[in-house]
Motif scaffolding. Sequence first.
Motif, PDB file in Angstrom:
ATOM      1  N   ILE A 124      -1.767  -4.751   3.188  1.00  0.00           N
ATOM      2  CA  ILE A 124      -3.048  -4.312   2.623  1.00  0.00           C
ATOM      3  C   ILE A 124      -4.047  -4.040   3.743  1.00  0.00           C
ATOM      4  N   MET A 125      -4.092  -4.929   4.752  1.00  0.00           N
ATOM      5  CA  MET A 125      -5.026  -4.755   5.861  1.00  0.00           C
ATOM      6  C   MET A 125      -4.745  -3.461   6.620  1.00  0.00           C
ATOM      7  N   ARG A 126      -3.463  -3.144   6.837  1.00  0.00           N
ATOM      8  CA  ARG A 126      -3.122  -1.898   7.549  1.00  0.00           C
ATOM      9  C   ARG A 126      -3.618  -0.676   6.786  1.00  0.00           C
ATOM     10  N   GLU A 127      -3.493  -0.724   5.462  1.00  0.00           N
ATOM     11  CA  GLU A 127      -3.950   0.405   4.645  1.00  0.00           C
ATOM     12  C   GLU A 127      -5.473   0.538   4.709  1.00  0.00           C
ATOM     13  N   ILE A 128      -6.173  -0.597   4.664  1.00  0.00           N
ATOM     14  CA  ILE A 128      -7.640  -0.565   4.757  1.00  0.00           C
ATOM     15  C   ILE A 128      -8.073  -0.107   6.154  1.00  0.00           C
ATOM     16  N   ASP A 187      -3.692  -0.113  -1.768  1.00  0.00           N
ATOM     17  CA  ASP A 187      -3.196  -0.604  -3.042  1.00  0.00           C
ATOM     18  C   ASP A 187      -2.884  -2.092  -2.917  1.00  0.00           C
ATOM     19  N   THR A 188      -3.522  -2.914  -3.751  1.00  0.00           N
ATOM     20  CA  THR A 188      -3.225  -4.351  -3.753  1.00  0.00           C
ATOM     21  C   THR A 188      -2.070  -4.671  -4.689  1.00  0.00           C
ATOM     22  N   LYS A 189      -1.533  -3.656  -5.360  1.00  0.00           N
ATOM     23  CA  LYS A 189      -0.542  -3.764  -6.446  1.00  0.00           C
ATOM     24  C   LYS A 189      -1.199  -4.089  -7.787  1.00  0.00           C
ATOM     25  N   ILE A 190      -2.498  -4.387  -7.735  1.00  0.00           N
ATOM     26  CA  ILE A 190      -3.262  -4.577  -8.970  1.00  0.00           C
ATOM     27  C   ILE A 190      -4.337  -3.502  -9.081  1.00  0.00           C
ATOM     28  N   HIS A 191      -5.030  -3.251  -7.971  1.00  0.00           N
ATOM     29  CA  HIS A 191      -6.018  -2.175  -7.907  1.00  0.00           C
ATOM     30  C   HIS A 191      -5.596  -1.182  -6.815  1.00  0.00           C
TER      31      HIS A 191
END
Length: 207
Positions: A124-128, A187-191
């Motif tokens: 998630i951090m890499r995507e952000i 994508d957090t897999k939820i949002h």
Amino acid sequence: MASRTVAKDIITLRGSAAIVSEFFGYAANSILYNRGIYPEESFAKVKKYGLPMLLTNDEGVKSFISNLNAQLSEWLEAGKLQRVVLVIMSKDTNEVLERWNFSIETDSEVVEKGVSREKSDKEIMREIQAIMRQIASSITYLPCLDESCVFDVLAYTDKDVAVPFTWIESDPKLIANPQMVKLHSFDTKIHKVDTLVSYKNDEWDEQ
């Protein structure tokens, strides 16, 4: 026999809402800094997402973003938030110059049944990080804002949401025939958050 414990990266609805609302706060600060909405000296450097980030020292803006994050987190947990738009306008004319659009898709099963999802914090951090780097380099693909500007934030929610008194109904503050740049998503897999910036660019208008 030796045993091994394997930790899974479990993402809950509340945890995902916290990740996304915190992201908006840092993204807003980065946009305000990189687009020159407030003076450079009114920001302080911090480390976040493995990157040097800048946060405003302006008490009014800090309070605004803090309250914004709290409200967005509440709507995200309820699965009611569809989109957040940071709008940059001319201070003198109120003309809309840029719209930073963050569209949100929510996993309805998580909201309805309370299940969790799995995804590593590092991923998630890499995507952000990728989004933050694009915001930081926005000066290379967006026109210069050569006038004093102000900003506002629009939230698009489900119609059945109770709106706090601190929020008011607003027009969408659109830009006629805008240029658009699609940025990365995370994508957090939820949002899932998709990012797009649209902007006014008279220089390239065809006559």
